[in-house]
Design a protein around this motif. Structure first.
Motif, PDB file in Angstrom:
ATOM      1  N   ILE A 159       0.810  -1.364   0.101  1.00 37.53           N
ATOM      2  CA  ILE A 159       0.117  -0.127   0.087  1.00 37.53           C
ATOM      3  C   ILE A 159       0.502   1.249  -0.247  1.00 37.53           C
ATOM      4  O   ILE A 159       0.733   2.497  -0.372  1.00 37.53           O
ATOM      5  CB  ILE A 159      -0.619  -0.130   1.233  1.00 37.53           C
ATOM      6  N   GLU A 160       1.938   1.467   1.249  1.00 35.32           N
ATOM      7  CA  GLU A 160       2.622   2.636   0.925  1.00 35.32           C
ATOM      8  C   GLU A 160       3.479   2.608  -0.214  1.00 35.32           C
ATOM      9  O   GLU A 160       3.199   4.190   0.135  1.00 35.32           O
ATOM     10  CB  GLU A 160       3.773   1.667   2.009  1.00 35.32           C
TER      11      GLU A 160
ATOM     12  N   ASN B 265       3.267   5.813   7.250  1.00 29.51           N
ATOM     13  CA  ASN B 265       5.152   6.091   6.949  1.00 29.51           C
ATOM     14  C   ASN B 265       5.422   4.765   7.198  1.00 29.51           C
ATOM     15  O   ASN B 265       5.512   3.725   7.850  1.00 29.51           O
ATOM     16  CB  ASN B 265       5.337   7.239   7.890  1.00 29.51           C
ATOM     17  N   LYS B 266       6.505   5.088   6.543  1.00 27.60           N
ATOM     18  CA  LYS B 266       7.912   3.544   6.883  1.00 27.60           C
ATOM     19  C   LYS B 266       8.772   3.771   7.481  1.00 27.60           C
ATOM     20  O   LYS B 266       9.570   4.340   6.688  1.00 27.60           O
ATOM     21  CB  LYS B 266       7.186   2.836   5.354  1.00 27.60           C
ATOM     22  N   GLU B 267       9.502   3.224   8.602  1.00 23.86           N
ATOM     23  CA  GLU B 267      10.155   2.746   8.695  1.00 23.86           C
ATOM     24  C   GLU B 267      11.394   1.762   9.070  1.00 23.86           C
ATOM     25  O   GLU B 267      10.317   0.834   9.629  1.00 23.86           O
ATOM     26  CB  GLU B 267      10.330   4.177  10.167  1.00 23.86           C
ATOM     27  N   LYS B 268      12.612   1.945   8.757  1.00 23.13           N
ATOM     28  CA  LYS B 268      13.272   0.891   9.503  1.00 23.13           C
ATOM     29  C   LYS B 268      13.881   0.207  10.766  1.00 23.13           C
ATOM     30  O   LYS B 268      14.316   1.381  11.108  1.00 23.13           O
ATOM     31  CB  LYS B 268      14.558   0.786   8.594  1.00 23.13           C
ATOM     32  N   ARG B 269      13.423  -0.763  11.437  1.00 23.50           N
ATOM     33  CA  ARG B 269      13.445  -0.976  12.723  1.00 23.50           C
ATOM     34  C   ARG B 269      14.016  -2.015  13.336  1.00 23.50           C
ATOM     35  O   ARG B 269      13.587  -3.138  12.105  1.00 23.50           O
ATOM     36  CB  ARG B 269      12.359  -0.755  13.849  1.00 23.50           C
ATOM     37  N   ALA B 270      15.097  -2.289  13.215  1.00 25.82           N
ATOM     38  CA  ALA B 270      16.156  -3.856  13.721  1.00 25.82           C
ATOM     39  C   ALA B 270      15.791  -4.311  12.828  1.00 25.82           C
ATOM     40  O   ALA B 270      14.609  -5.366  12.716  1.00 25.82           O
ATOM     41  CB  ALA B 270      15.384  -4.402  14.806  1.00 25.82           C
ATOM     42  N   ASN B 271      15.852  -4.548  11.040  1.00 25.30           N
ATOM     43  CA  ASN B 271      15.517  -5.714  10.287  1.00 25.30           C
ATOM     44  C   ASN B 271      13.752  -5.792   9.634  1.00 25.30           C
ATOM     45  O   ASN B 271      13.907  -6.715   9.260  1.00 25.30           O
ATOM     46  CB  ASN B 271      16.604  -6.737  10.100  1.00 25.30           C
ATOM     47  N   ARG B 272      13.286  -5.258  10.459  1.00 21.66           N
ATOM     48  CA  ARG B 272      11.530  -5.129  10.121  1.00 21.66           C
ATOM     49  C   ARG B 272      11.254  -4.200   9.605  1.00 21.66           C
ATOM     50  O   ARG B 272      11.775  -2.777  10.211  1.00 21.66           O
ATOM     51  CB  ARG B 272      10.913  -5.577  10.442  1.00 21.66           C
ATOM     52  N   TYR B 273      10.352  -3.412   8.427  1.00 22.95           N
ATOM     53  CA  TYR B 273       9.519  -2.253   8.672  1.00 22.95           C
ATOM     54  C   TYR B 273       8.450  -1.564   9.622  1.00 22.95           C
ATOM     55  O   TYR B 273       7.354  -2.670   9.763  1.00 22.95           O
ATOM     56  CB  TYR B 273       8.670  -2.478   7.157  1.00 22.95           C
ATOM     57  N   GLU B 274       8.533  -1.192  10.231  1.00 20.16           N
ATOM     58  CA  GLU B 274       7.245  -0.850  10.851  1.00 20.16           C
ATOM     59  C   GLU B 274       7.109   1.004  10.541  1.00 20.16           C
ATOM     60  O   GLU B 274       7.073   1.326   9.874  1.00 20.16           O
ATOM     61  CB  GLU B 274       8.118  -0.003  12.100  1.00 20.16           C
ATOM     62  N   PHE B 275       5.400   0.154  10.434  1.00 16.66           N
ATOM     63  CA  PHE B 275       4.832   1.275   9.775  1.00 16.66           C
ATOM     64  C   PHE B 275       3.821   2.203  10.506  1.00 16.66           C
ATOM     65  O   PHE B 275       3.590   1.959  11.490  1.00 16.66           O
ATOM     66  CB  PHE B 275       3.858   0.542   8.872  1.00 16.66           C
ATOM     67  N   THR B 276       3.095   2.957  10.260  1.00 19.92           N
ATOM     68  CA  THR B 276       2.776   4.425  11.079  1.00 19.92           C
ATOM     69  C   THR B 276       1.723   5.572  10.106  1.00 19.92           C
ATOM     70  O   THR B 276       1.758   5.700   8.988  1.00 19.92           O
ATOM     71  CB  THR B 276       3.496   5.128  12.363  1.00 19.92           C
ATOM     72  N   LEU B 277       0.619   5.346  11.140  1.00 18.26           N
ATOM     73  CA  LEU B 277      -0.775   5.962   9.916  1.00 18.26           C
ATOM     74  C   LEU B 277      -1.134   7.394  10.258  1.00 18.26           C
ATOM     75  O   LEU B 277      -1.016   7.391  11.912  1.00 18.26           O
ATOM     76  CB  LEU B 277      -1.749   5.471  10.088  1.00 18.26           C
ATOM     77  N   GLU B 278      -0.794   8.108   9.980  1.00 17.65           N
ATOM     78  CA  GLU B 278      -1.915   9.637  10.480  1.00 17.65           C
ATOM     79  C   GLU B 278      -2.173  10.322   9.605  1.00 17.65           C
ATOM     80  O   GLU B 278      -2.279  10.315   7.968  1.00 17.65           O
ATOM     81  CB  GLU B 278      -0.462  10.699  11.098  1.00 17.65           C
ATOM     82  N   TYR B 279      -2.962  11.472   9.855  1.00 19.91           N
ATOM     83  CA  TYR B 279      -3.824  11.971   9.040  1.00 19.91           C
ATOM     84  C   TYR B 279      -2.904  12.866   7.728  1.00 19.91           C
ATOM     85  O   TYR B 279      -2.107  13.515   8.776  1.00 19.91           O
ATOM     86  CB  TYR B 279      -5.106  12.811   9.952  1.00 19.91           C
ATOM     87  N   SER B 280      -3.566  13.376   6.747  1.00 19.77           N
ATOM     88  CA  SER B 280      -2.669  14.238   6.152  1.00 19.77           C
ATOM     89  C   SER B 280      -2.742  15.903   6.518  1.00 19.77           C
ATOM     90  O   SER B 280      -1.651  16.440   5.467  1.00 19.77           O
ATOM     91  CB  SER B 280      -2.720  13.845   4.415  1.00 19.77           C
ATOM     92  N   GLY B 281      -4.059  15.790   7.081  1.00 24.50           N
ATOM     93  CA  GLY B 281      -3.927  17.098   7.091  1.00 24.50           C
ATOM     94  C   GLY B 281      -4.973  18.109   5.880  1.00 24.50           C
ATOM     95  O   GLY B 281      -5.467  18.852   6.680  1.00 24.50           O
TER      96      GLY B 281
ATOM     97  N   GLU C  18     -17.599  -0.272   7.799  1.00 24.33           N
ATOM     98  CA  GLU C  18     -17.171  -0.697   7.946  1.00 24.33           C
ATOM     99  C   GLU C  18     -15.419  -0.103   7.675  1.00 24.33           C
ATOM    100  O   GLU C  18     -15.834   0.955   8.047  1.00 24.33           O
ATOM    101  CB  GLU C  18     -16.794  -1.623   6.872  1.00 24.33           C
ATOM    102  N   ILE C  19     -14.332  -0.643   7.901  1.00 26.04           N
ATOM    103  CA  ILE C  19     -12.938   0.569   7.956  1.00 26.04           C
ATOM    104  C   ILE C  19     -12.734  -0.315   6.075  1.00 26.04           C
ATOM    105  O   ILE C  19     -12.180  -1.542   6.435  1.00 26.04           O
ATOM    106  CB  ILE C  19     -11.938   0.415   8.739  1.00 26.04           C
ATOM    107  N   ALA C  20     -11.330   0.451   5.994  1.00 28.51           N
ATOM    108  CA  ALA C  20     -10.241  -0.167   4.983  1.00 28.51           C
ATOM    109  C   ALA C  20      -9.668   1.439   4.403  1.00 28.51           C
ATOM    110  O   ALA C  20     -10.013   2.221   4.360  1.00 28.51           O
ATOM    111  CB  ALA C  20     -11.275  -0.537   3.233  1.00 28.51           C
ATOM    112  N   ILE C  21      -8.078   0.667   4.195  1.00 35.16           N
ATOM    113  CA  ILE C  21      -7.085   2.149   4.009  1.00 35.16           C
ATOM    114  C   ILE C  21      -7.057   1.260   1.864  1.00 35.16           C
ATOM    115  O   ILE C  21      -7.099   0.245   1.793  1.00 35.16           O
ATOM    116  CB  ILE C  21      -5.974   1.412   4.313  1.00 35.16           C
ATOM    117  N   ASP C  22      -7.075   2.451   1.384  1.00 33.58           N
ATOM    118  CA  ASP C  22      -7.212   2.256  -0.351  1.00 33.58           C
ATOM    119  C   ASP C  22      -7.290   3.642  -0.886  1.00 33.58           C
ATOM    120  O   ASP C  22      -7.498   4.727  -0.276  1.00 33.58           O
ATOM    121  CB  ASP C  22      -8.991   1.949  -0.616  1.00 33.58           C
ATOM    122  N   ILE C  23      -6.693   3.298  -2.006  1.00 35.90           N
ATOM    123  CA  ILE C  23      -6.146   4.529  -2.955  1.00 35.90           C
ATOM    124  C   ILE C  23      -7.589   4.823  -3.537  1.00 35.90           C
ATOM    125  O   ILE C  23      -8.298   4.225  -3.583  1.00 35.90           O
ATOM    126  CB  ILE C  23      -5.659   4.328  -4.126  1.00 35.90           C
ATOM    127  N   LEU C  24      -8.025   6.246  -3.354  1.00 35.14           N
ATOM    128  CA  LEU C  24      -9.286   6.760  -3.830  1.00 35.14           C
ATOM    129  C   LEU C  24      -8.903   7.711  -4.776  1.00 35.14           C
ATOM    130  O   LEU C  24      -8.122   8.915  -5.032  1.00 35.14           O
ATOM    131  CB  LEU C  24     -10.205   7.066  -3.310  1.00 35.14           C
TER     132      LEU C  24
END
Length: 468
Positions: free
Chosen positions: A173-174, A220-236, A288-294
Motif C-alpha cells: 500500500i505504501e 510512513n515506513k521506517e526500518k527498525r531492527a531489520n523489519r519495517y514499522e509503519f505508522t498512519l496519520e491524517y494528511s491534514g 466498515e473500515i478500509a485503507i485504499d486508494i481513492l
C-alpha cells in the motif's frame, strides 16, 4: 448563451462518474495483497484520534501460534520411545503393558494432530481463539462508559494478519501511495470509515456500498531492527462529503446527503445520514473500515464548473477564455505560427530581465506572453521549455504579477522549482502539491520567509550602467 451552457453541462457530466465503476459509488475492497483488514476497534475513536487530535496510529498483528519444530521433534521422540517399549512388551506377551502403551501412543498421536492443527491455524482462527471480535464491521463501542477496554482507545490499530503478512500488505500500500504522489502530485490514500449500503430501485438485486467518511492519510515506513514499522496519520487535507454519492442520491432519489463538517463526530454524521435515508427500505449503514486508494480529483473540477459557485464574481459564461473554448474564436493565419523577433532591435525584448540563457525563439516566446498573448510552446525534450518557463515566471514576478504554474506530472513542477531555487527565487514559490500542501508544511514555509533577511536592490542600476 445556450451553446455555452450545453458545453459546460456536457463537460460536467464527463467529470462526475456516478456509475458503478466508481469506487465512491460501489466500493469493493482491494485485492488480497493490498487488503488490510482492521478489526475490533472503535470507529468513533479512530476518527477523533486521527482528525481531531492529529494522533499517529501504529499497527498491531495477530500473534502467531507459539509452536516450533522442537515441539514436534519432542513428541515424535516420545512416540518412538513408547513404540520400542511396545515391541519389547509384545515379545514378552505382557498384555497389561501392551494395552497401556497402545493407549499412551494413541493419545500422543492425538496430541500431535492437535499441534499440527494449531500450527496451521489461519490468522482468523487464531484471532477468534484469542478472543478478538473478527467481524467485518467494527463493534459499536460506548467511549464514555467506564469499562471501555484499553485496546479500543490506544494508539494501535488491530489488524487480522500475522506479522509477515501485515508487513507485506502495508509495504504494498505504501509503495502504491508514494508512486501516485510522484506521478500526479496528489495524495490519494484514504482511510474509509462507514459505508452506506443501498439498492438501486431499478435493479433490487444489486446493492452498492458507498464510503461515507474518507480521511486522507499518510502511511510512513521506517526500518527498525531489520523489519519495517509503519505508522498512519491524517494528511491534514480537507475531509469532504462523498460528492459522487451525493450527486447520485440527489439525481435518482431526491435525497440530500448531509454535509460532513469539522464539528461532527463519526456517530453524529452517521446519525444525520440515517435520518436522511430513513424512508428507503433495505438501506443500511455499515461500520466498515478500509485503507485504499481513492480518486477524488475530478470532483473538484466538477464543482468549479457549477455556475452557482460563481454568483459573486464574473459568471463563467462571461469569462473570455471560456467563451473562446466553447464558442470558438476567429484566428488569423499568422497566429498559427509565432514570428521570431529581431531581439537586438526589439524594445520590449531588451527590457525583459532574463535570469537564464535564452535563444531568440525562447526570447520571442517571452515577448509574446508579456504582450498578453495566449500561446502554446512545443518542442522535443531538451529544447529549453522548462528554462523558458523559469524565465517567464521571473519576468512576470519582476512586473509584480502572480503566476500559477500547473502540471500533470510532479517532476515538471520540481524541475522549474529547482531552477528558480538555483537563482535565489524559490522564496517566491509556494508549493501546493503532494505532501507539501499539508497545513503544517505551508505554515513552515511562510515562517521561513518571514524570518529571512533579504538584500537591497538599488545597486543594480549602477551595476548595469558600469557593465554597459
Amino acid at each position: 448563451s445556450n451553446l455555452f451552457s450545453k458545453g459546460i453541462k456536457e463537460l460536467r457530466d464527463k467529470l462526475i462518474d456516478t456509475s458503478r465503476r466508481n469506487k465512491l459509488i460501489n466500493y469493493k475492497r482491494p485485492s488480497k495483497t493490498k487488503n488490510l483488514r482492521i478489526i475490533d476497534e472503535s470507529a468513533e475513536f479512530i476518527y477523533n484520534f486521527l482528525v481531531k487530535e492529529e494522533g499517529t496510529f501504529k499497527f498491531e498483528f495477530i500473534p502467531e501460534p507459539a509452536i516450533s519444530q522442537k515441539d514436534f521433534e519432542k513428541i515424535d521422540e516420545e512416540i518412538n520411545k513408547h513404540r520400542k517399549e511396545l515391541e519389547e512388551a509384545t515379545k514378552q506377551e505382557n498384555d497389561e503393558a501392551i494395552k497401556q502403551l497402545q493407549f499412551i501412543i494413541e493419545s500422543l498421536q492425538e496430541e500431535k494432530k492437535e499441534l499440527q492443527k494449531q500450527a496451521l491455524l489461519t490468522a482468523e482462527e487464531r484471532a477468534k481463539e484469542l478472543g478478538y471480535d473478527i467481524s467485518k464491521e467494527l463493534p459499536e463501542i460506548d467511549l464514555n462508559s467506564s469499562d471501555v477496554e484499553e485496546k479500543h482507545t490506544d494508539d494501535s490499530l488491530q489488524t487480522l494478519h500475522y506479522p509477515n503478512e501485515m508487513e507485506k500488505i502495508l509495504t504494498s500500500i505504501e509503495r502504491d501511495a508514494r508512486t501516485i504522489i510522484e506521478e500526479t502530485g496528489s495524495n490519494m490514500l484514504y482511510l474509509v470509515l462507514g459505508l452506506l449500503e443501498w439498492k438501486e430501485a431499478k435493479n433490487s438485486e444489486q446493492s452498492n456500498k458507498s464510503p461515507l467518511i474518507s480521511i486522507p492519510i499518510v502511511l510512513n515506513k521506517e526500518k527498525r531492527a531489520n523489519r519495517y514499522e509503519f505508522t498512519l496519520e491524517y494528511s491534514g487535507a480537507g475531509i469532504d462529503t462523498n460528492r459522487s454519492l451525493a450527486e447520485k442520491l440527489n439525481n435518482d432519489y431526491g435525497i440530500i446527503l448531509p454535509e460532513l463538517t469539522e464539528e461532527l463526530s463519526y456517530y453524529d454524521y452517521l446519525k444525520e445520514v440515517s435520518e436522511a435515508i430513513k424512508l428507503q427500505k433495505d438501506w443500511s449503514l455499515r461500520h466498515e473500515i478500509a485503507i485504499d486508494i481513492l480518486k477524488f480529483g475530478k470532483i473538484l473540477m466538477y464543482q468549479d464548473l457549477d455556475e452557482e459557485n460563481w454568483k459573486n464574481g464574473t459568471p463563467l459564461s462571461e469569462k473570455d477564455i471560456f467563451k473562446d473554448i466553447f464558442e470558438g474564436k476567429e484566428i488569423s493565419e499568422s497566429a498559427m505560427f509565432a514570428e521570431e523577433y529581431d531581439i537586438d532591435g526589439d524594445k520590449l525584448a531588451n527590457k525583459i530581465p532574463l535570469v537564464m540563457n535564452a535563444d531568440s525563439s525562447q526570447h520571442s516566446a517571452i515577448v509574446d506572453v508579456l504582450n498578453g498573448k495566449n500561446i502554446v510552446i512545443e518542442g522535443p525534450p531538451g529544447t529549453g521549455k522548462s528554462q523558458t518557463i523559469s524565465n517567464l515566471i521571473a519576468a512576470l514576478l519582476a512586473e509584480g504579477k502572480s503566476v500559477l504554474f500547473v502540471s500533470e506530472k510532479l517532476a515538471a513542477l520540481e524541475v522549474v522549482h529547482r531552477r528558480l531555487d538555483s537563482i535565489g527565487l524559490s522564496d517566491f514559490c509556494l508549493e501546493l502539491h503532494s505532501h507539501k500542501s499539508q497545513k503544517t508544511k505551508i505554515l513552515e514555509s511562510i515562517k521561513k520567509r518571514v524570518d529571512s533577511k533579504y538584500g537591497y536592490v538599488e545597486y543594480i542600476e549602477t551595476t548595469i550602467e558600469q557593465i554597459e
